[in-house]
Structure formats: C-alpha cells, structure tokens
Design a protein around this motif. Structure first.
Motif, PDB file in Angstrom:
ATOM      1  N   GLN A  25       0.819  -1.215   0.000  1.00 50.62           N
ATOM      2  CA  GLN A  25       0.000   0.000   0.000  1.00 50.62           C
ATOM      3  C   GLN A  25       0.856   1.270   0.000  1.00 50.62           C
ATOM      4  OE1 GLN A  25      -2.827  -0.217   3.229  1.00 50.62           O
ATOM      5  NE2 GLN A  25      -3.576  -2.209   2.549  1.00 50.62           N
ATOM      6  N   LEU A  26       2.141   1.143   0.278  1.00 45.26           N
ATOM      7  CA  LEU A  26       3.033   2.313   0.230  1.00 45.26           C
ATOM      8  C   LEU A  26       3.057   2.927  -1.168  1.00 45.26           C
ATOM      9  CD1 LEU A  26       6.096   1.079   2.341  1.00 45.26           C
ATOM     10  CD2 LEU A  26       4.277   2.644   3.068  1.00 45.26           C
ATOM     11  N   ASP A  27       2.748   2.110  -2.164  1.00 44.19           N
ATOM     12  CA  ASP A  27       2.730   2.582  -3.551  1.00 44.19           C
ATOM     13  C   ASP A  27       1.362   3.105  -3.977  1.00 44.19           C
ATOM     14  OD1 ASP A  27       4.932   2.814  -5.162  1.00 44.19           O
ATOM     15  OD2 ASP A  27       5.009   0.704  -5.719  1.00 44.19           O
ATOM     16  N   GLY A  28       0.411   3.109  -3.047  1.00 48.72           N
ATOM     17  CA  GLY A  28      -0.952   3.494  -3.400  1.00 48.72           C
ATOM     18  C   GLY A  28      -1.142   4.995  -3.494  1.00 48.72           C
ATOM     19  N   LYS A  29      -2.404   5.401  -3.538  1.00 49.71           N
ATOM     20  CA  LYS A  29      -2.723   6.825  -3.568  1.00 49.71           C
ATOM     21  C   LYS A  29      -2.216   7.484  -2.286  1.00 49.71           C
ATOM     22  CE  LYS A  29      -6.812   6.244  -6.486  1.00 49.71           C
ATOM     23  NZ  LYS A  29      -8.284   6.405  -6.584  1.00 49.71           N
ATOM     24  N   ALA A  30      -2.138   8.814  -2.304  1.00 48.08           N
ATOM     25  CA  ALA A  30      -1.481   9.534  -1.218  1.00 48.08           C
ATOM     26  C   ALA A  30      -2.037   9.171   0.160  1.00 48.08           C
ATOM     27  CB  ALA A  30      -1.601  11.041  -1.455  1.00 48.08           C
ATOM     28  N   ASP A  31      -3.365   9.195   0.311  1.00 50.96           N
ATOM     29  CA  ASP A  31      -3.949   8.905   1.624  1.00 50.96           C
ATOM     30  C   ASP A  31      -3.670   7.476   2.049  1.00 50.96           C
ATOM     31  OD1 ASP A  31      -4.872  11.470   1.734  1.00 50.96           O
ATOM     32  OD2 ASP A  31      -6.965  10.979   1.243  1.00 50.96           O
ATOM     33  N   GLU A  32      -3.817   6.548   1.104  1.00 50.23           N
ATOM     34  CA  GLU A  32      -3.586   5.136   1.402  1.00 50.23           C
ATOM     35  C   GLU A  32      -2.124   4.920   1.786  1.00 50.23           C
ATOM     36  OE1 GLU A  32      -4.117   0.787  -0.824  1.00 50.23           O
ATOM     37  OE2 GLU A  32      -4.008   2.634  -2.002  1.00 50.23           O
ATOM     38  N   SER A  33      -1.220   5.546   1.053  1.00 54.42           N
ATOM     39  CA  SER A  33       0.201   5.402   1.338  1.00 54.42           C
ATOM     40  C   SER A  33       0.546   5.998   2.695  1.00 54.42           C
ATOM     41  CB  SER A  33       1.022   6.080   0.235  1.00 54.42           C
ATOM     42  OG  SER A  33       2.404   6.016   0.514  1.00 54.42           O
ATOM     43  N   TYR A  34      -0.034   7.159   2.983  1.00 58.57           N
ATOM     44  CA  TYR A  34       0.247   7.800   4.269  1.00 58.57           C
ATOM     45  C   TYR A  34      -0.236   6.944   5.427  1.00 58.57           C
ATOM     46  CZ  TYR A  34       0.452  11.252   7.995  1.00 58.57           C
ATOM     47  OH  TYR A  34       0.730  11.889   9.176  1.00 58.57           O
ATOM     48  N   ASP A  35      -1.428   6.357   5.291  1.00 59.66           N
ATOM     49  CA  ASP A  35      -1.954   5.491   6.349  1.00 59.66           C
ATOM     50  C   ASP A  35      -1.059   4.271   6.543  1.00 59.66           C
ATOM     51  OD1 ASP A  35      -4.052   7.190   6.831  1.00 59.66           O
ATOM     52  OD2 ASP A  35      -5.506   6.052   5.639  1.00 59.66           O
ATOM     53  N   ALA A  36      -0.617   3.670   5.433  1.00 55.71           N
ATOM     54  CA  ALA A  36       0.263   2.498   5.536  1.00 55.71           C
ATOM     55  C   ALA A  36       1.585   2.877   6.178  1.00 55.71           C
ATOM     56  CB  ALA A  36       0.490   1.899   4.148  1.00 55.71           C
ATOM     57  N   ARG A  37       2.107   4.042   5.804  1.00 56.87           N
ATOM     58  CA  ARG A  37       3.359   4.527   6.403  1.00 56.87           C
ATOM     59  C   ARG A  37       3.215   4.663   7.916  1.00 56.87           C
ATOM     60  NH1 ARG A  37       4.816   9.502   8.099  1.00 56.87           N
ATOM     61  NH2 ARG A  37       6.980  10.240   7.841  1.00 56.87           N
ATOM     62  N   ALA A  38       2.121   5.306   8.349  1.00 62.08           N
ATOM     63  CA  ALA A  38       1.896   5.507   9.782  1.00 62.08           C
ATOM     64  C   ALA A  38       1.766   4.173  10.514  1.00 62.08           C
ATOM     65  CB  ALA A  38       0.647   6.361   9.999  1.00 62.08           C
ATOM     66  N   GLU A  39       1.065   3.231   9.885  1.00 64.19           N
ATOM     67  CA  GLU A  39       0.868   1.918  10.507  1.00 64.19           C
ATOM     68  C   GLU A  39       2.196   1.161  10.637  1.00 64.19           C
ATOM     69  OE1 GLU A  39      -1.038  -1.605  11.962  1.00 64.19           O
ATOM     70  OE2 GLU A  39      -1.411   0.531  12.024  1.00 64.19           O
ATOM     71  N   LEU A  40       3.012   1.209   9.581  1.00 68.09           N
ATOM     72  CA  LEU A  40       4.299   0.500   9.612  1.00 68.09           C
ATOM     73  C   LEU A  40       5.242   1.121  10.639  1.00 68.09           C
ATOM     74  CD1 LEU A  40       4.711  -0.040   5.773  1.00 68.09           C
ATOM     75  CD2 LEU A  40       4.459  -1.854   7.488  1.00 68.09           C
ATOM     76  N   ILE A  41       5.188   2.447  10.773  1.00 68.68           N
ATOM     77  CA  ILE A  41       6.018   3.094  11.799  1.00 68.68           C
ATOM     78  C   ILE A  41       5.551   2.663  13.185  1.00 68.68           C
ATOM     79  CG2 ILE A  41       6.553   5.327  12.858  1.00 68.68           C
ATOM     80  CD1 ILE A  41       6.482   6.526  10.005  1.00 68.68           C
ATOM     81  N   TRP A  42       4.216   2.546  13.360  1.00 74.30           N
ATOM     82  CA  TRP A  42       3.696   2.102  14.657  1.00 74.30           C
ATOM     83  C   TRP A  42       4.122   0.662  14.952  1.00 74.30           C
ATOM     84  CZ3 TRP A  42       0.288  -1.828  16.036  1.00 74.30           C
ATOM     85  CH2 TRP A  42      -0.127  -1.804  17.370  1.00 74.30           C
ATOM     86  N   ILE A  43       4.096  -0.197  13.951  1.00 73.28           N
ATOM     87  CA  ILE A  43       4.535  -1.590  14.150  1.00 73.28           C
ATOM     88  C   ILE A  43       6.015  -1.624  14.514  1.00 73.28           C
ATOM     89  CG2 ILE A  43       4.868  -3.827  13.006  1.00 73.28           C
ATOM     90  CD1 ILE A  43       2.366  -3.151  11.319  1.00 73.28           C
ATOM     91  N   GLY A  44       6.799  -0.754  13.887  1.00 72.13           N
ATOM     92  CA  GLY A  44       8.199  -0.627  14.255  1.00 72.13           C
ATOM     93  C   GLY A  44       9.093  -1.696  13.660  1.00 72.13           C
ATOM     94  N   SER A  45      10.065  -2.131  14.438  1.00 74.10           N
ATOM     95  CA  SER A  45      11.090  -3.054  13.942  1.00 74.10           C
ATOM     96  C   SER A  45      10.512  -4.361  13.407  1.00 74.10           C
ATOM     97  CB  SER A  45      12.106  -3.348  15.051  1.00 74.10           C
ATOM     98  OG  SER A  45      12.887  -2.214  15.329  1.00 74.10           O
ATOM     99  N   ASP A  46       9.382  -4.778  13.934  1.00 76.78           N
ATOM    100  CA  ASP A  46       8.780  -6.032  13.460  1.00 76.78           C
ATOM    101  C   ASP A  46       8.382  -5.941  11.983  1.00 76.78           C
ATOM    102  OD1 ASP A  46       9.102  -7.211  15.911  1.00 76.78           O
ATOM    103  OD2 ASP A  46       7.033  -6.871  16.576  1.00 76.78           O
ATOM    104  N   ALA A  47       8.199  -4.716  11.482  1.00 79.74           N
ATOM    105  CA  ALA A  47       7.793  -4.554  10.085  1.00 79.74           C
ATOM    106  C   ALA A  47       8.985  -4.489   9.129  1.00 79.74           C
ATOM    107  CB  ALA A  47       6.954  -3.286   9.931  1.00 79.74           C
ATOM    108  N   VAL A  48      10.172  -4.271   9.674  1.00 75.69           N
ATOM    109  CA  VAL A  48      11.340  -4.022   8.822  1.00 75.69           C
ATOM    110  C   VAL A  48      11.633  -5.161   7.847  1.00 75.69           C
ATOM    111  CG1 VAL A  48      13.859  -3.715   8.850  1.00 75.69           C
ATOM    112  CG2 VAL A  48      12.388  -2.293  10.304  1.00 75.69           C
ATOM    113  N   PRO A  49      11.645  -6.437   8.257  1.00 78.13           N
ATOM    114  CA  PRO A  49      11.940  -7.502   7.288  1.00 78.13           C
ATOM    115  C   PRO A  49      10.973  -7.518   6.105  1.00 78.13           C
ATOM    116  CG  PRO A  49      12.135  -8.345   9.523  1.00 78.13           C
ATOM    117  CD  PRO A  49      11.527  -6.987   9.638  1.00 78.13           C
TER     118      PRO A  49
END
Length: 257
Positions: A25-49
């Motif tokens: 979803q990072l490649d999606g439309k601006a709002d969708e990408s922003y939401d995915a970005r925020a969610e992945l930052i909240w997940i943190g290191s577990d999302a990195v792999p």
C-alpha cells in the motif's frame, strides 16, 4: 484511519500477511500510502523484514515512503537495503537513501556512498543538484568528507548565535570572497529569517546560474564568485537575516585527484 489499526488484506491474496499488504500500500494513492506509512512506523522493527523484502516490487513513490519508514523506525537492519537503493534508476530514491544511511549512521555505508557520488560525476550530474548535494552531506555526516572552511569564514560564523542557520547577511560579501580566495566554488545560497526564536525561509534574489563544469576549476571559482556577489547585492538584509551558502572544493569534482 487510526495509526495502529492493521489495514485489511486485499481480496484474493490470502497468502499475503497484513504487514506485507501494508508494504504494497506504500505505492498506493497519497492517503492510502500515508496510512500504511503511519501503521508501519507504529509496528516498528517487526515490520522491517517485510519492508526490505517488498522494496524491489515498489515503484519510486513507494520506495521513498519506505525510506521514510526506515528513518522513523531506526532499525540498522535496513542498512543493506538502503545501500542497494543507491543503485536505483530513480535519482530521488538514490538521494534519499544516501541521506538515510547517514542519518541512521549505518556501518559500511561510506564506500557505497563514494561509489554513488562517483557515479553522479560520471553521469555529469551538476554538483549543485540535490542528489550529489545529498550524498556529499551524507559523507560529511559520516566523517568521510571534510568541507573546506577558511579562517575568516569560520570567524564570521562564530559571531552568530549557536543555533543560527548560517552567517549574518551583513557578512555575505566577505564570506563569498573568502571562499573564492580559497578556491571554493559556491553552488547556491539559502536565506533565513530568525524571529521570536523561530526560523523561516526567505526568498533570495532568485538568480539561477548554471556553471560550465567542463571549464577549468579556476574559471569555475571566479564565475561562482561573480554570480554570488551579484546575488549578495540584491539579497535580503537585516540583523535577523542569515545566509547559508553551499560550496564545494576541487576534490568534490575530482575525488581521485
């Protein structure tokens, strides 16, 4: 969308985990990408792999957003992936990857950054463009590049407040001549206003010069001096106006010499 709510999995792709779906979803439309970005930052290191694994399938926008996530999460495991992005076909991706490598102080980043900078020179990318500018900043931050700061320029900087964004505008002409006298080429200058403890960008004269990078270094020095002095004659002035020139040394254009 709340930043800690996992996005739904796309239909027909039951094998995709929630985190993998967010990466796409990072490649999606601006709002969708922003939401995915925020969610992945909240997940943190577990999302990195999952982000690392999904990088190659993302377009330029998605990769840039992934770099932002890497910087926010600050997990050093993203280092090799960021180094890999230095070979991207997208110059902005290369630039952001370079800046992230330095911001995160990734071990082993210096030589790949040097190679990326040499590649800029081989492509004849003007040194004042953002990609080589970003790579030089990264090398400086990592201690692999030492900008030449002549004595007078150093002294004039010292009279400003510690947190001032550059040199007092009243000394702009002196700084220009000092840099040129020490064979430095000024690429561009930015102007700032400090008011009530806050810093604001201020429009400069708007001179847009382009140097002939095939010319001898001495010619480049004098050409940039001439343009910069013209800029200084039209620049904003005031006790609370500061100027931050960006300059390079001969070794930045000829790193092997």
């Amino acid at each position: 969308m709340a930043p800690h709510l996992l996005a739904p999995q796309p239909p027909g792709n039951a094998m995709t985990s929630p985190v993998e779906a967010l990466v796409q979803q990072l490649d999606g439309k601006a709002d969708e990408s922003y939401d995915a970005r925020a969610e992945l930052i909240w997940i943190g290191s577990d999302a990195v792999p999952a982000i690392i694994d999904g990088l190659a399938s993302l377009g330029g926008f998605g990769q840039l957003t992934a770099i932002e996530v890497f910087q926010e999460v600050s997990d050093p495991r993203c280092g090799p992936a960021l180094i890999g992005l230095l070979d991207s076909d997208n110059p902005t991706v290369r630039e952001w990857a370079a800046v992230a490598l330095a911001s995160l102080e990734i071990d082993g980043a210096v030589e790949p950054l040097r190679r990326a900078y040499r590649a800029c020179l081989e492509r004849a990318t003007p040194p004042g463009w953002t990609e080589p500018d970003g790579i030089r900043w990264a090398l400086t931050e990592l201690g692999a590049r030492s900008p030449v700061v002549p004595p007078l320029t150093t002294r004039l900087r010292a009279i400003a407040a510690d947190d001032a964004p550059g040199w007092p505008s009243a000394h702009f002409t002196e700084v220009i001549n000092d840099l040129a006298d020490h064979a430095q080429v000024i690429l561009y200058s930015q102007f700032w206003k400090v008011d009530a403890g806050r810093t604001y960008s201020v429009s400069g004269p708007g001179l847009d010069w382009e140097l002939d990078w095939t010319a001898p270094w001495e010619h480049l020095v004098e050409e940039s001096r001439t343009w910069s002095l013209l800029e200084a004659s039209e620049a904003p002035a005031g006790d609370n106006i500061f100027v931050a020139p960006t300059w390079i040394d001969r070794t930045d254009l000829y790193p092997e010499g």
